[in-house]
Design a protein around this motif. Structure first.
Motif, short mmCIF file in Angstrom:
data_model
loop_
_atom_site.label_atom_id
_atom_site.label_comp_id
_atom_site.label_asym_id
_atom_site.label_seq_id
_atom_site.Cartn_x
_atom_site.Cartn_y
_atom_site.Cartn_z
N THR A 11 31.17 23.10 -59.21
CA THR A 11 29.76 22.98 -59.59
C THR A 11 29.50 21.72 -60.40
O THR A 11 28.41 21.15 -60.33
N GLU A 12 30.49 21.27 -61.15
CA GLU A 12 30.33 20.03 -61.91
C GLU A 12 30.58 18.79 -61.07
O GLU A 12 30.22 17.69 -61.47
N ASN A 13 31.19 18.96 -59.92
CA ASN A 13 31.49 17.85 -59.01
C ASN A 13 30.97 18.18 -57.62
O ASN A 13 31.72 18.19 -56.64
N LYS A 14 29.68 18.45 -57.52
CA LYS A 14 29.08 18.84 -56.24
C LYS A 14 29.30 17.76 -55.19
O LYS A 14 29.33 16.56 -55.50
N LEU A 15 29.44 18.22 -53.97
CA LEU A 15 29.54 17.29 -52.85
C LEU A 15 28.23 16.53 -52.75
O LEU A 15 27.16 17.12 -52.66
N ASN A 16 28.33 15.20 -52.79
CA ASN A 16 27.13 14.37 -52.73
C ASN A 16 27.15 13.40 -51.56
O ASN A 16 26.25 12.59 -51.42
N GLY A 17 28.18 13.47 -50.75
CA GLY A 17 28.29 12.57 -49.62
C GLY A 17 29.29 11.46 -49.85
O GLY A 17 29.80 10.86 -48.91
N ASN A 18 29.60 11.17 -51.10
CA ASN A 18 30.55 10.11 -51.42
C ASN A 18 31.89 10.62 -51.91
O ASN A 18 32.80 9.84 -52.14
N ASN A 19 32.01 11.91 -52.10
CA ASN A 19 33.21 12.47 -52.72
C ASN A 19 33.81 13.61 -51.88
O ASN A 19 34.40 14.53 -52.41
N TYR A 20 33.67 13.51 -50.56
CA TYR A 20 34.07 14.62 -49.69
C TYR A 20 35.55 14.98 -49.82
O TYR A 20 35.89 16.16 -49.95
N LYS A 21 36.43 14.01 -49.77
CA LYS A 21 37.87 14.32 -49.79
C LYS A 21 38.26 15.07 -51.07
O LYS A 21 38.97 16.07 -51.02
N GLU A 22 37.77 14.59 -52.20
CA GLU A 22 38.07 15.24 -53.48
C GLU A 22 37.42 16.63 -53.53
O GLU A 22 38.05 17.60 -53.95
#
Length: 104
Positions: A11-22
Motif C-alpha cells: 500500500t505504501e509502494n502502489k504500482l504506478n507503472g514505473n515500479n512493476y518489477k519491484e
C-alpha cells in the motif's frame, strides 16, 4: 482484509507503472506469506470438488483485492473488470512486464 506490516509494503509502494518489477516481487512475497500464491499457480478445482473450489475462490478473491488496493486509481480502472487474481496479474504483466529491473 486486516492491515499487516507486509501489506503496508504494497500500500505504501502502489504500482504506478514505473515500479512493476519491484511491486510484483513484493506481491509474490505477501501472497506466499498469506498462503494465497496458489491462486496464481494452479487452476480452480473441478465443480465435483465443491469445498476445495469454494476455498480456492475465496482465496482468489482475497488475492485479487490485495492487488486492486495496491495499484494507483488509474491502473485500478484498467484492471478492475478482470475477475481473478491471475487475470489481473496477466493484464499487468502485459502492460508492464517488459520493464527493465531497477538497480537497488
Amino acid at each position: 482484509m486486516t492491515p499487516t506490516p507486509l501489506l503496508n509494503i504494497l500500500t505504501e509502494n502502489k504500482l504506478n507503472g514505473n515500479n512493476y518489477k519491484e511491486w510484483k516481487s513484493n506481491l509474490i512475497i505477501i501472497l506466499s506469506c498469506e498462503k494465497l500464491k496458489i491462486v496464481l499457480d494452479t487452476k480452480c478445482p473441478p465443480t465435483t470438488q465443491a469445498d476445495a473450489r469454494k476455498h480456492r475462490q475465496e482465496s482468489d478473491e482475497i488475492a485479487r483485492c490485495y492487488m486492486l488496493v495496491c495499484v494507483t486509481n488509474t491502473l485500478y480502472k484498467q484492471v478492475e473488470s478482470y475477475k481473478t487474481a491471475k487475470s489481473n496479474l496477466d493484464k499487468l504483466e502485459d502492460m508492464f512486464g517488459g520493464q527493465a529491473t531497477l538497480a537497488r
